[in-house]
Design a protein around this motif. Structure first.
Motif, PDB file in Angstrom:
ATOM      1  N   CYS A 234       5.057  16.448  10.953  1.00 17.84           N
ATOM      2  CA  CYS A 234       3.779  17.157  10.809  1.00 17.84           C
ATOM      3  C   CYS A 234       3.019  16.766   9.542  1.00 17.84           C
ATOM      4  CB  CYS A 234       4.023  18.660  10.824  1.00 17.84           C
ATOM      5  SG  CYS A 234       4.437  19.322  12.454  1.00 17.84           S
ATOM      6  N   ILE A 235       3.718  16.287   8.526  1.00 15.32           N
ATOM      7  CA  ILE A 235       3.036  15.962   7.279  1.00 15.32           C
ATOM      8  C   ILE A 235       2.337  14.601   7.349  1.00 15.32           C
ATOM      9  CG2 ILE A 235       4.887  14.718   6.073  1.00 15.32           C
ATOM     10  CD1 ILE A 235       2.671  17.468   4.572  1.00 15.32           C
ATOM     11  N   MET A 236       2.694  13.770   8.332  1.00 12.72           N
ATOM     12  CA  MET A 236       2.136  12.411   8.407  1.00 12.72           C
ATOM     13  C   MET A 236       0.613  12.383   8.576  1.00 12.72           C
ATOM     14  SD  MET A 236       5.201  10.601  10.632  1.00 12.72           S
ATOM     15  CE  MET A 236       4.416   8.987  10.652  1.00 12.72           C
ATOM     16  N   PRO A 237      -0.004  13.224   9.426  1.00  9.90           N
ATOM     17  CA  PRO A 237      -1.470  13.180   9.537  1.00  9.90           C
ATOM     18  C   PRO A 237      -2.187  13.494   8.222  1.00  9.90           C
ATOM     19  CG  PRO A 237      -0.521  14.358  11.404  1.00  9.90           C
ATOM     20  CD  PRO A 237       0.590  14.141  10.423  1.00  9.90           C
ATOM     21  N   LEU A 238      -1.630  14.380   7.392  1.00 16.02           N
ATOM     22  CA  LEU A 238      -2.255  14.685   6.107  1.00 16.02           C
ATOM     23  C   LEU A 238      -2.257  13.470   5.192  1.00 16.02           C
ATOM     24  CD1 LEU A 238      -0.929  18.278   5.274  1.00 16.02           C
ATOM     25  CD2 LEU A 238      -3.184  17.609   6.107  1.00 16.02           C
ATOM     26  N   VAL A 239      -1.187  12.674   5.238  1.00 20.35           N
ATOM     27  CA  VAL A 239      -1.135  11.452   4.432  1.00 20.35           C
ATOM     28  C   VAL A 239      -2.226  10.488   4.880  1.00 20.35           C
ATOM     29  CG1 VAL A 239       0.279   9.454   3.805  1.00 20.35           C
ATOM     30  CG2 VAL A 239       1.319  11.734   3.948  1.00 20.35           C
ATOM     31  N   VAL A 240      -2.392  10.356   6.190  1.00 22.87           N
ATOM     32  CA  VAL A 240      -3.418   9.447   6.717  1.00 22.87           C
ATOM     33  C   VAL A 240      -4.817   9.892   6.306  1.00 22.87           C
ATOM     34  CG1 VAL A 240      -4.476   8.551   8.826  1.00 22.87           C
ATOM     35  CG2 VAL A 240      -1.987   8.759   8.670  1.00 22.87           C
ATOM     36  N   LEU A 241      -5.094  11.185   6.373  1.00 21.54           N
ATOM     37  CA  LEU A 241      -6.454  11.690   6.181  1.00 21.54           C
ATOM     38  C   LEU A 241      -6.821  11.939   4.720  1.00 21.54           C
ATOM     39  CD1 LEU A 241      -6.556  14.283   9.112  1.00 21.54           C
ATOM     40  CD2 LEU A 241      -7.667  12.026   9.043  1.00 21.54           C
ATOM     41  N   LEU A 242      -5.863  12.319   3.904  1.00 22.04           N
ATOM     42  CA  LEU A 242      -6.214  12.869   2.580  1.00 22.04           C
ATOM     43  C   LEU A 242      -5.600  12.148   1.388  1.00 22.04           C
ATOM     44  CD1 LEU A 242      -5.929  16.696   3.391  1.00 22.04           C
ATOM     45  CD2 LEU A 242      -7.998  15.285   3.299  1.00 22.04           C
TER      46      LEU A 242
ATOM     47  N   GLY B  60       0.814  -1.201   0.000  1.00 17.38           N
ATOM     48  CA  GLY B  60       0.000   0.000   0.000  1.00 17.38           C
ATOM     49  C   GLY B  60       0.849   1.253   0.000  1.00 17.38           C
ATOM     50  N   LEU B  61       0.371   2.249  -0.722  1.00 15.13           N
ATOM     51  CA  LEU B  61       1.106   3.487  -0.869  1.00 15.13           C
ATOM     52  C   LEU B  61       1.215   4.224   0.461  1.00 15.13           C
ATOM     53  CD1 LEU B  61       0.861   5.886  -3.836  1.00 15.13           C
ATOM     54  CD2 LEU B  61       0.606   6.828  -1.556  1.00 15.13           C
ATOM     55  N   ARG B  62       0.087   4.335   1.172  1.00 11.25           N
ATOM     56  CA  ARG B  62       0.096   5.106   2.424  1.00 11.25           C
ATOM     57  C   ARG B  62       1.003   4.487   3.475  1.00 11.25           C
ATOM     58  NH1 ARG B  62      -5.374   6.447   4.982  1.00 11.25           N
ATOM     59  NH2 ARG B  62      -6.019   4.469   4.113  1.00 11.25           N
ATOM     60  N   ARG B  63       0.948   3.163   3.626  1.00  9.18           N
ATOM     61  CA  ARG B  63       1.792   2.511   4.622  1.00  9.18           C
ATOM     62  C   ARG B  63       3.270   2.744   4.323  1.00  9.18           C
ATOM     63  NH1 ARG B  63      -0.781  -3.565   5.533  1.00  9.18           N
ATOM     64  NH2 ARG B  63      -2.770  -2.913   6.456  1.00  9.18           N
ATOM     65  N   THR B  64       3.627   2.618   3.066  1.00  5.85           N
ATOM     66  CA  THR B  64       5.026   2.794   2.682  1.00  5.85           C
ATOM     67  C   THR B  64       5.493   4.220   2.942  1.00  5.85           C
ATOM     68  OG1 THR B  64       4.731   1.109   0.950  1.00  5.85           O
ATOM     69  CG2 THR B  64       6.675   2.525   0.792  1.00  5.85           C
ATOM     70  N   VAL B  65       4.666   5.202   2.566  1.00  3.74           N
ATOM     71  CA  VAL B  65       5.045   6.603   2.748  1.00  3.74           C
ATOM     72  C   VAL B  65       5.124   6.963   4.225  1.00  3.74           C
ATOM     73  CG1 VAL B  65       4.309   8.986   2.344  1.00  3.74           C
ATOM     74  CG2 VAL B  65       4.163   7.306   0.502  1.00  3.74           C
ATOM     75  N   LEU B  66       4.170   6.492   5.021  1.00  2.00           N
ATOM     76  CA  LEU B  66       4.188   6.796   6.452  1.00  2.00           C
ATOM     77  C   LEU B  66       5.417   6.206   7.135  1.00  2.00           C
ATOM     78  CD1 LEU B  66       0.412   6.333   7.314  1.00  2.00           C
ATOM     79  CD2 LEU B  66       1.703   8.470   7.380  1.00  2.00           C
ATOM     80  N   ALA B  67       5.785   4.976   6.769  1.00  2.00           N
ATOM     81  CA  ALA B  67       6.982   4.368   7.355  1.00  2.00           C
ATOM     82  C   ALA B  67       8.228   5.174   6.987  1.00  2.00           C
ATOM     83  CB  ALA B  67       7.117   2.925   6.873  1.00  2.00           C
ATOM     84  N   ALA B  68       8.282   5.632   5.737  1.00  2.65           N
ATOM     85  CA  ALA B  68       9.441   6.415   5.298  1.00  2.65           C
ATOM     86  C   ALA B  68       9.512   7.765   6.010  1.00  2.65           C
ATOM     87  CB  ALA B  68       9.385   6.612   3.786  1.00  2.65           C
ATOM     88  N   LEU B  69       8.361   8.434   6.180  1.00  2.60           N
ATOM     89  CA  LEU B  69       8.350   9.718   6.878  1.00  2.60           C
ATOM     90  C   LEU B  69       8.757   9.561   8.349  1.00  2.60           C
ATOM     91  CD1 LEU B  69       5.104  11.350   5.421  1.00  2.60           C
ATOM     92  CD2 LEU B  69       7.465  12.132   5.078  1.00  2.60           C
TER      93      LEU B  69
END
Length: 425
Positions: free
Chosen positions: A184-192, A80-89
């Motif tokens: 700070c950018i992580m919540p935006l990835v989760v929500l949007l 999944g895109l979101r999981r990968t990006v959140l782990a990287a952030l």
């Protein structure tokens, strides 16, 4: 995320919200990746580390940034895109924050070389290609141009601030700013940022209603990445794109992005002045790369690449002379022409990759092409530092970089203009 569907009425498509969130992620990534250019001289003064020793850590960073790209794209397909990006952030925020405590060169290699290098591979150009391939059929060039321009905007927004903070409060204030921004950018990835259009009941922008949905891949990400490389490596066009992006990385992130502020110091310019000049290049690149995306939807990408690499080569050959000229004909003229062309090569390269290898697998193949970009960047970051140590100036490194760009302008015309479809089995 079912409520997101209500935002897409009329002529507005949620794809542009996905682009906006991805833009912010890539902007923070660009700011983090540009920070070593501001930190190089302060680290040299505080710890006594040589320019080449610091450049080694940055070379590791740049190489891993590229090498992680195809595996990050494969992980986005598998997990999944979101999981990968959140782990990287999360890794970015932690490693940048921990670097405020470093005292030894091996810690620089570990934090800014290994950890930041790996994490940024999932939050930069490969992420942009993945989002565009999922959300856009129409306006792909424009969308990729906007995302690519985020690297310029990252410099535009953060570089002068980082230079000021470093000069007034030390380099540790800069790393804390970047760590907080990544968190700070992580919540935006989760929500949007949905996984794909179908997650919110939509089709990609411009996709016909009766088009079949892309099947999910369930293989191991390493297998997905190497399967893509195995098939793509049989194409001459892949190697031409790989080599051209090697030179692109060497002449941008690796050389100017890493060494320009230190180069300005050799000519008596302050770090803030050098950072301001890089920020000006970023402002021009925001325009140039967005325009490049628009042009990529309308003109042959090989022709655009010929123009971009040729103009960049001429600008670099002009650079050593620009320091000796006054007013507009000095560094401002270089910043204008080089800035317009900084990463304008990305949208036509992505278009060639997508047309050649298909929209689903193009991000993985493009990840391997980005690996070439960052290997070139690592080569230039280390090589320019070594040449500066041995010769006392950056002039030879600048001329080599410009000459490679002129050669690349010729060989991109050899890329097959009759693009053939390709799909991974």
């Amino acid at each position: 995320m079912s409520g997101l569907r209500d935002w897409t009425g009329g002529r507005f498509h949620y794809a542009w919200i996905a682009i906006a969130v991805t833009f912010l992620v890539m902007l923070i990534t660009a700011a983090i990746r540009s920070a070593p250019g501001v930190m190089m001289v302060p680290l040299e003064h505080e710890f006594g580390w040589s320019r080449s020793a610091i450049s080694t850590a940055l070379a590791i960073n740049l190489a891993l940034f590229g090498l992680m790209g195809p595996f990050a794209a494969a992980a986005m397909l598998r997990f999944g895109l979101r999981r990968t990006v959140l782990a990287a952030l999360a890794m970015l925020a932690a490693s940048v924050a921990l670097s405020s405590l470093m005292r030894s060169n091996w810690q620089l290699q570990l934090l800014w070389g290994l950890m930041v290098g790996c994490a940024t591979g999932a939050t930069a150009m490969t992420l942009g290609a993945s989002v565009v391939s999922r959300w856009f059929v129409r306006h792909r060039g424009l969308a990729m141009g906007i995302l690519t321009a985020s690297s310029a905007t990252g410099q535009l927004v953060f570089l002068p601030l980082m230079a000021f903070l470093t000069e007034q409060h030390g380099w540790r204030s800069t790393v804390w700013l970047l760590a907080i921004a990544a968190a700070c950018i992580m919540p935006l990835v989760v929500l949007l940022l949905p996984e794909r259009p179908s997650s919110v009941g939509l089709r990609a922008l411009g996709e016909p209603e009766d088009a079949p949905l892309q099947p999910a891949l369930h293989h191991n990400p390493v297998r997905i990445a190497f399967d893509a490389l195995g098939r793509a490596s049989k194409s001459r066009d892949f190697w031409l794109l790989f080599a051209s992006f090697f030179v692109c990385g060497a002449s941008t992130n690796g050389y100017i992005g890493t060494h320009f502020i230190a180069m300005c110091g050799d000519y008596g310019l302050t770090p803030v002045r050098g950072a301001s000049m890089l920020a000006a290049m970023g402002m021009f690149d925001l325009l140039g790369t967005t325009l490049s995306g628009w042009l990529s939807d309308r003109f042959p990408p090989q022709t655009l690449l010929f123009c971009y690499y040729g103009l960049r080569g001429l600008a670099l050959i002009y650079l050593p002379y620009a320091f000796g000229l006054e007013y507009f004909f000095g560094l401002p003229l270089f910043a204008l022409f080089y800035g317009l062309d900084w990463v304008a090569t990305v949208p036509p390269t992505v278009k060639l990759t997508t047309n050649s290898f298909g929209s689903q697998q193009a991000p993985v193949v493009f990840g391997w092409i980005v690996a070439g970009h960052q290997l070139g960047a690592a080569f230039a970051a280390l090589g320019a530092g070594m040449l500066r140590n041995s010769l006392g100036s950056y002039t030879l490194a600048t001329m080599i970089s410009g000459g490679l760009c002129l050669l690349t302008a010729v060989w991109v015309l050899l890329i097959n203009r009759r693009l053939r479809g390709w799909r991974m089995a």
